[in-house]
Design a protein around this motif. Sequence first.
Motif, PDB file in Angstrom:
ATOM      1  N   ILE A 243      11.784  -1.984   5.318  1.00  9.13           N
ATOM      2  CA  ILE A 243      12.753  -2.377   4.298  1.00  9.13           C
ATOM      3  C   ILE A 243      12.719  -3.901   4.209  1.00  9.13           C
ATOM      4  CG2 ILE A 243      15.180  -2.354   3.621  1.00  9.13           C
ATOM      5  CD1 ILE A 243      15.493   0.142   5.418  1.00  9.13           C
ATOM      6  N   PRO A 244      12.520  -4.469   3.025  1.00  4.14           N
ATOM      7  CA  PRO A 244      12.456  -5.936   2.914  1.00  4.14           C
ATOM      8  C   PRO A 244      13.712  -6.606   3.445  1.00  4.14           C
ATOM      9  CG  PRO A 244      11.775  -4.878   0.871  1.00  4.14           C
ATOM     10  CD  PRO A 244      12.351  -3.801   1.731  1.00  4.14           C
ATOM     11  N   VAL A 245      13.544  -7.784   4.000  1.00  2.00           N
ATOM     12  CA  VAL A 245      14.649  -8.571   4.542  1.00  2.00           C
ATOM     13  C   VAL A 245      14.657  -9.936   3.862  1.00  2.00           C
ATOM     14  CG1 VAL A 245      15.454  -9.813   6.594  1.00  2.00           C
ATOM     15  CG2 VAL A 245      14.744  -7.421   6.779  1.00  2.00           C
ATOM     16  N   ARG A 246      15.826 -10.365   3.395  1.00  2.00           N
ATOM     17  CA  ARG A 246      15.930 -11.686   2.782  1.00  2.00           C
ATOM     18  C   ARG A 246      16.460 -12.689   3.814  1.00  2.00           C
ATOM     19  NH1 ARG A 246      15.360 -13.258  -2.097  1.00  2.00           N
ATOM     20  NH2 ARG A 246      15.718 -11.216  -3.064  1.00  2.00           N
ATOM     21  N   ALA A 247      15.706 -13.778   3.975  1.00  2.00           N
ATOM     22  CA  ALA A 247      16.073 -14.818   4.933  1.00  2.00           C
ATOM     23  C   ALA A 247      15.509 -16.149   4.451  1.00  2.00           C
ATOM     24  CB  ALA A 247      15.536 -14.484   6.323  1.00  2.00           C
ATOM     25  N   LEU A 248      15.976 -17.238   5.042  1.00  2.00           N
ATOM     26  CA  LEU A 248      15.435 -18.546   4.689  1.00  2.00           C
ATOM     27  C   LEU A 248      13.994 -18.636   5.189  1.00  2.00           C
ATOM     28  CD1 LEU A 248      18.435 -20.924   5.489  1.00  2.00           C
ATOM     29  CD2 LEU A 248      17.904 -19.703   3.366  1.00  2.00           C
ATOM     30  N   LYS A 249      13.111 -19.126   4.330  1.00  2.00           N
ATOM     31  CA  LYS A 249      11.686 -19.176   4.664  1.00  2.00           C
ATOM     32  C   LYS A 249      11.437 -20.163   5.801  1.00  2.00           C
ATOM     33  CE  LYS A 249       7.137 -19.482   2.499  1.00  2.00           C
ATOM     34  NZ  LYS A 249       6.383 -19.699   1.257  1.00  2.00           N
ATOM     35  N   ASN A 250      10.706 -19.691   6.833  1.00  2.00           N
ATOM     36  CA  ASN A 250      10.346 -20.534   7.977  1.00  2.00           C
ATOM     37  C   ASN A 250       9.175 -19.891   8.724  1.00  2.00           C
ATOM     38  OD1 ASN A 250      11.479 -18.353   9.296  1.00  2.00           O
ATOM     39  ND2 ASN A 250      13.115 -19.511  10.273  1.00  2.00           N
ATOM     40  N   LYS A 251       8.879 -20.351   9.926  1.00  2.00           N
ATOM     41  CA  LYS A 251       7.774 -19.782  10.693  1.00  2.00           C
ATOM     42  C   LYS A 251       8.035 -18.320  11.044  1.00  2.00           C
ATOM     43  CE  LYS A 251       6.311 -24.129  12.853  1.00  2.00           C
ATOM     44  NZ  LYS A 251       6.264 -24.896  14.137  1.00  2.00           N
ATOM     45  N   GLY A 252       9.298 -17.951  11.184  1.00  2.00           N
ATOM     46  CA  GLY A 252       9.651 -16.570  11.502  1.00  2.00           C
ATOM     47  C   GLY A 252       9.182 -15.602  10.431  1.00  2.00           C
ATOM     48  N   THR A 253       9.139 -16.074   9.184  1.00  2.00           N
ATOM     49  CA  THR A 253       8.642 -15.242   8.091  1.00  2.00           C
ATOM     50  C   THR A 253       7.188 -14.857   8.345  1.00  2.00           C
ATOM     51  OG1 THR A 253      10.060 -16.561   6.622  1.00  2.00           O
ATOM     52  CG2 THR A 253       8.481 -15.087   5.577  1.00  2.00           C
ATOM     53  N   GLU A 254       6.396 -15.830   8.798  1.00  2.00           N
ATOM     54  CA  GLU A 254       4.985 -15.573   9.101  1.00  2.00           C
ATOM     55  C   GLU A 254       4.841 -14.660  10.318  1.00  2.00           C
ATOM     56  OE1 GLU A 254       3.298 -19.416   9.662  1.00  2.00           O
ATOM     57  OE2 GLU A 254       4.003 -20.160   7.721  1.00  2.00           O
ATOM     58  N   GLU A 255       5.714 -14.842  11.304  1.00  2.00           N
ATOM     59  CA  GLU A 255       5.655 -14.021  12.507  1.00  2.00           C
ATOM     60  C   GLU A 255       5.954 -12.564  12.204  1.00  2.00           C
ATOM     61  OE1 GLU A 255       8.211 -15.857  15.364  1.00  2.00           O
ATOM     62  OE2 GLU A 255       6.969 -17.654  15.523  1.00  2.00           O
ATOM     63  N   PHE A 256       6.803 -12.327  11.212  1.00  2.00           N
ATOM     64  CA  PHE A 256       7.089 -10.944  10.841  1.00  2.00           C
ATOM     65  C   PHE A 256       5.856 -10.278  10.241  1.00  2.00           C
ATOM     66  CE2 PHE A 256       8.718  -7.865   7.581  1.00  2.00           C
ATOM     67  CZ  PHE A 256       9.021  -6.866   8.483  1.00  2.00           C
ATOM     68  N   THR A 257       5.100 -11.027   9.451  1.00  2.00           N
ATOM     69  CA  THR A 257       3.851 -10.495   8.893  1.00  2.00           C
ATOM     70  C   THR A 257       2.911 -10.091  10.027  1.00  2.00           C
ATOM     71  OG1 THR A 257       4.071 -11.901   6.933  1.00  2.00           O
ATOM     72  CG2 THR A 257       1.883 -11.011   7.401  1.00  2.00           C
ATOM     73  N   ALA A 258       2.801 -10.939  11.044  1.00  2.00           N
ATOM     74  CA  ALA A 258       1.945 -10.639  12.196  1.00  2.00           C
ATOM     75  C   ALA A 258       2.454  -9.415  12.948  1.00  2.00           C
ATOM     76  CB  ALA A 258       1.894 -11.849  13.126  1.00  2.00           C
ATOM     77  N   LYS A 259       3.778  -9.262  13.049  1.00  2.00           N
ATOM     78  CA  LYS A 259       4.358  -8.111  13.739  1.00  2.00           C
ATOM     79  C   LYS A 259       4.002  -6.819  13.020  1.00  2.00           C
ATOM     80  CE  LYS A 259       6.891  -6.152  16.900  1.00  2.00           C
ATOM     81  NZ  LYS A 259       6.487  -6.199  18.325  1.00  2.00           N
ATOM     82  N   GLN A 260       4.047  -6.842  11.700  1.00  2.00           N
ATOM     83  CA  GLN A 260       3.693  -5.645  10.935  1.00  2.00           C
ATOM     84  C   GLN A 260       2.241  -5.235  11.204  1.00  2.00           C
ATOM     85  OE1 GLN A 260       5.155  -5.141   6.777  1.00  2.00           O
ATOM     86  NE2 GLN A 260       5.802  -7.261   7.007  1.00  2.00           N
ATOM     87  N   ILE A 261       1.354  -6.213  11.247  1.00  2.00           N
ATOM     88  CA  ILE A 261      -0.062  -5.927  11.518  1.00  2.00           C
ATOM     89  C   ILE A 261      -0.222  -5.315  12.908  1.00  2.00           C
ATOM     90  CG2 ILE A 261      -2.333  -6.989  11.853  1.00  2.00           C
ATOM     91  CD1 ILE A 261      -1.478  -9.082   9.727  1.00  2.00           C
ATOM     92  N   GLU A 262       0.511  -5.858  13.879  1.00  2.00           N
ATOM     93  CA  GLU A 262       0.470  -5.348  15.253  1.00  2.00           C
ATOM     94  C   GLU A 262       0.935  -3.887  15.309  1.00  2.00           C
ATOM     95  OE1 GLU A 262       3.428  -5.714  19.007  1.00  2.00           O
ATOM     96  OE2 GLU A 262       2.842  -7.627  18.093  1.00  2.00           O
ATOM     97  N   VAL A 263       2.043  -3.581  14.648  1.00  2.00           N
ATOM     98  CA  VAL A 263       2.577  -2.218  14.664  1.00  2.00           C
ATOM     99  C   VAL A 263       1.650  -1.266  13.913  1.00  2.00           C
ATOM    100  CG1 VAL A 263       4.506  -0.765  13.921  1.00  2.00           C
ATOM    101  CG2 VAL A 263       4.956  -3.004  14.931  1.00  2.00           C
ATOM    102  N   ALA A 264       1.032  -1.737  12.821  1.00  2.00           N
ATOM    103  CA  ALA A 264       0.085  -0.902  12.062  1.00  2.00           C
ATOM    104  C   ALA A 264      -1.104  -0.504  12.930  1.00  2.00           C
ATOM    105  CB  ALA A 264      -0.388  -1.642  10.821  1.00  2.00           C
TER     106      ALA A 264
END
Length: 339
Positions: A243-264
């Motif tokens: 489910i998309p999450v709205r947050a202020l853009k920062n390095k954490g935004t990029e880390e979430f992308t990496a987390k999705q790849i890891e879980v996939a």
Amino acid sequence: MAEFRKTSALMARGTEFLGSEYAILCGAMSWVSERNLVSAISNAGGFGVIACGAMTPELLDAEIAGTQALTGKPFGVNLITMHPQLFDLIAVCARHQVSHVVLAGGIPPKGSVEAIKASGARVICFAPTLALGKKLLRSGADALVIEGMEAGGHIGPVSTSVLAQEILPELAADHLVFVAGGIGRGEAIAGYLEMGAAGVQLGTRFACAAESIAHADFKKAFFRASARDAVASVQVDPRLPVIPVRALKNKGTEEFTAKQIEVAKLLDAGEVDMGEAQLRIEHFWAGALRRAVIEGDVESGSVMAGQSVGMVTREEPVADIIAALMAEAEAALSQRVAA
């Protein structure tokens, strides 16, 4: 109450249902919506809601007791439907005679609505579509929250204004519907009340209140931000029920992308099933949000914020925020009558 006569009249159904002076709920924000903020909102006439999030039943038990020690006014508890101990959490709410339980994060599992109502509590559910709203009401929900994609945290794909136009004319006459997402001023509240809403829910506006335990650096990030800084996360793998999450853009935004790849990759290897995959994503957000809210890590933590963040410019007491919202709504309604 007398000074907000027109607004209070339009909120009457909502306030009767909530047991509060004003039909203004605080959205459940993990790590932020805890005993201090929740009790302050209820004491100021609004309706505070504890964000259970990933809490264990023991932690929720302590949080409810802590909140009850700070306020004698009604408040609610927000439970995530995918929580593996959902029914244990419902039992905790029942023991404390919590008056309202909000179910968020998906369709309530079989028996959950009935379990909540068995204790005498009222059930509030999120409805992202008209069809689902009708289904939830048939299934026993006492009220709905329709939340647009302008909101902070987990969001749907449709804007608040469109949801309100689709759902309020169909349901508001016979059912209690609260509007949420992108609301930062009383003029917007007045408009949704005129459309038939029983009340509203705000999160971002309260996140930096004086009573919020959020770290000073978390609050400063809000004060610096504009609406366009609050961005929605991207889904990397269509198989992942993210489910998309709205947050202020920062390095954490990029880390979430990496987390999705890891879980996939774990899904590909058969090491986790789809339910576990979603839980891992949720746990990521819970940890990243804690780093931002509690530790003040606004670079790699998740600074969840709605697009109304640009209207949050300073720290204010909850009572002042609610009074300002009500005054703005009353002024807007009075001008329309005068015209």
